[in-house]
Scaffold this active site. Structure first.
Site, mmCIF file in Angstrom:
data_model
loop_
_atom_site.group_PDB
_atom_site.id
_atom_site.type_symbol
_atom_site.label_atom_id
_atom_site.label_comp_id
_atom_site.label_asym_id
_atom_site.label_seq_id
_atom_site.Cartn_x
_atom_site.Cartn_y
_atom_site.Cartn_z
ATOM 1 N N HIS A 83 41.109 -53.267 -6.828
ATOM 2 C CA HIS A 83 40.828 -54.656 -6.451
ATOM 3 C C HIS A 83 39.795 -54.720 -5.335
ATOM 4 O O HIS A 83 38.881 -55.553 -5.370
ATOM 5 C CB HIS A 83 42.100 -55.373 -5.982
ATOM 6 C CG HIS A 83 42.847 -56.064 -7.061
ATOM 7 N ND1 HIS A 83 42.302 -57.065 -7.828
ATOM 8 C CD2 HIS A 83 44.116 -55.910 -7.496
ATOM 9 C CE1 HIS A 83 43.201 -57.498 -8.698
ATOM 10 N NE2 HIS A 83 44.318 -56.806 -8.522
ATOM 11 N N GLY A 120 52.320 -55.293 -4.975
ATOM 12 C CA GLY A 120 51.099 -54.991 -4.239
ATOM 13 C C GLY A 120 50.193 -56.200 -4.224
ATOM 14 O O GLY A 120 50.298 -57.076 -5.088
ATOM 15 N N GLN A 137 42.365 -60.861 -3.282
ATOM 16 C CA GLN A 137 43.188 -61.723 -4.129
ATOM 17 C C GLN A 137 43.612 -62.996 -3.397
ATOM 18 O O GLN A 137 44.083 -63.936 -4.034
ATOM 19 C CB GLN A 137 44.431 -60.982 -4.619
ATOM 20 C CG GLN A 137 44.103 -59.898 -5.636
ATOM 21 C CD GLN A 137 45.362 -59.200 -6.084
ATOM 22 O OE1 GLN A 137 45.828 -58.270 -5.443
ATOM 23 N NE2 GLN A 137 45.915 -59.683 -7.188
ATOM 24 N N HIS A 195 45.726 -49.359 -8.266
ATOM 25 C CA HIS A 195 45.479 -50.734 -8.711
ATOM 26 C C HIS A 195 44.879 -51.558 -7.565
ATOM 27 O O HIS A 195 43.888 -52.270 -7.748
ATOM 28 C CB HIS A 195 46.812 -51.322 -9.199
ATOM 29 C CG HIS A 195 46.735 -52.721 -9.700
ATOM 30 N ND1 HIS A 195 46.962 -53.041 -11.019
ATOM 31 C CD2 HIS A 195 46.488 -53.902 -9.072
ATOM 32 C CE1 HIS A 195 46.844 -54.354 -11.180
ATOM 33 N NE2 HIS A 195 46.572 -54.894 -10.005
ATOM 34 N N GLU A 196 45.481 -51.444 -6.365
ATOM 35 C CA GLU A 196 45.023 -52.250 -5.219
ATOM 36 C C GLU A 196 43.664 -51.788 -4.710
ATOM 37 O O GLU A 196 42.820 -52.612 -4.355
ATOM 38 C CB GLU A 196 46.061 -52.230 -4.097
ATOM 39 C CG GLU A 196 47.420 -52.768 -4.483
ATOM 40 C CD GLU A 196 47.402 -54.095 -5.210
ATOM 41 O OE1 GLU A 196 46.507 -54.929 -4.967
ATOM 42 O OE2 GLU A 196 48.295 -54.322 -6.042
ATOM 43 N N CYS A 231 49.088 -57.997 -13.370
ATOM 44 C CA CYS A 231 48.366 -58.303 -12.141
ATOM 45 C C CYS A 231 48.678 -59.730 -11.727
ATOM 46 O O CYS A 231 48.699 -60.632 -12.565
ATOM 47 C CB CYS A 231 46.864 -58.127 -12.368
ATOM 48 S SG CYS A 231 45.856 -58.487 -10.921
ATOM 49 N N LEU A 232 48.914 -59.927 -10.444
ATOM 50 C CA LEU A 232 49.193 -61.269 -9.940
ATOM 51 C C LEU A 232 48.019 -62.218 -10.150
ATOM 52 O O LEU A 232 48.201 -63.428 -10.171
ATOM 53 C CB LEU A 232 49.564 -61.212 -8.454
ATOM 54 C CG LEU A 232 50.865 -60.478 -8.131
ATOM 55 C CD1 LEU A 232 51.046 -60.347 -6.625
ATOM 56 C CD2 LEU A 232 52.055 -61.182 -8.756
#
Length: 190
Positions: free
Chosen positions: A161, A70, A75, A157-158, A115-116
């Site tokens: 963000h 995701g 991000q 999660h997204e 997380c990226l």
């Protein structure tokens, strides 16, 4: 085939040298903590145009190359309410514009998430096991999705963000302390 584990936005698997190089290049283009864009609330998308289509293509490509499941627009430094999610089928992707969680199960589950944008961090996060997500697709048509399991976790999660919320905000105090120690720049001693 290599064993694959998925944690929040991150897929853990052994990559060949070329895929690892592409992953590192993609991660260099994804905002990393403590970038201020990660703490900002993204704005609603009002225009469904070629710029949005290019953003979706870029985000999808970065998510794939970074070996993620995701990615949210902030991000990549764009404060627009857009997320891309990898579907159950490797080649299938879901794009949600202006996503809203409109319903969720009472049943919760705690699992480790990565997380990226928080490289090296894996923390326990409690999430709803299933949810209903309403959004628009990149052309502006309405979407209503019933998500469960990992798909529901990644969607939560997204959406977090997009609201400037990170996994370190949703974990235990002890796990947060450990995560912050991992993220803190280390002195170079020579």
């Amino acid at each position: 085939m290599a064993e694959v584990e998925e944690h929040g936005e991150v897929r853990d698997e052994r990559l060949d040298a070329e895929r690892e190089a592409r992953r590192r290049l993609a991660l260099a283009q994804i905002r990393q903590w403590p970038d201020p864009a990660l703490r900002m609330r993204a704005n609603e998308v009002e225009t469904f145009d070629d710029d949005l289509q290019r953003l979706v293509l870029r985000m999808t490509s970065l998510m794939e190359d970074a070996n993620g499941v995701g990615l949210a627009a902030n991000q990549v430094g764009v404060l627009r309410r857009v997320v891309v999610l990898r579907g159950g089928d490797e080649d299938e992707h879901l794009v949600a514009v202006n996503p809203r969680i409109v319903g969720s199960s009472e049943e919760l589950e705690t699992d480790d998430e990565g997380c990226l944008s928080l490289q090296g961090v894996l923390v326990p996060v409690e999430r709803h096991l299933s949810l209903t997500l309403e959004a628009k697709d990149p052309q502006g048509s309405p979407l209503r999705l019933e998500l469960t399991g990992l798909d529901a976790r990644v969607a939560q999660h997204e959406v977090d963000h997009l609201d400037g919320v990170l996994i370190v905000d949703r974990t235990t105090p002890e796990a947060r302390r450990e995560a912050m120690a991992t993220l803190r720049p280390q002195p170079i001693l020579g």
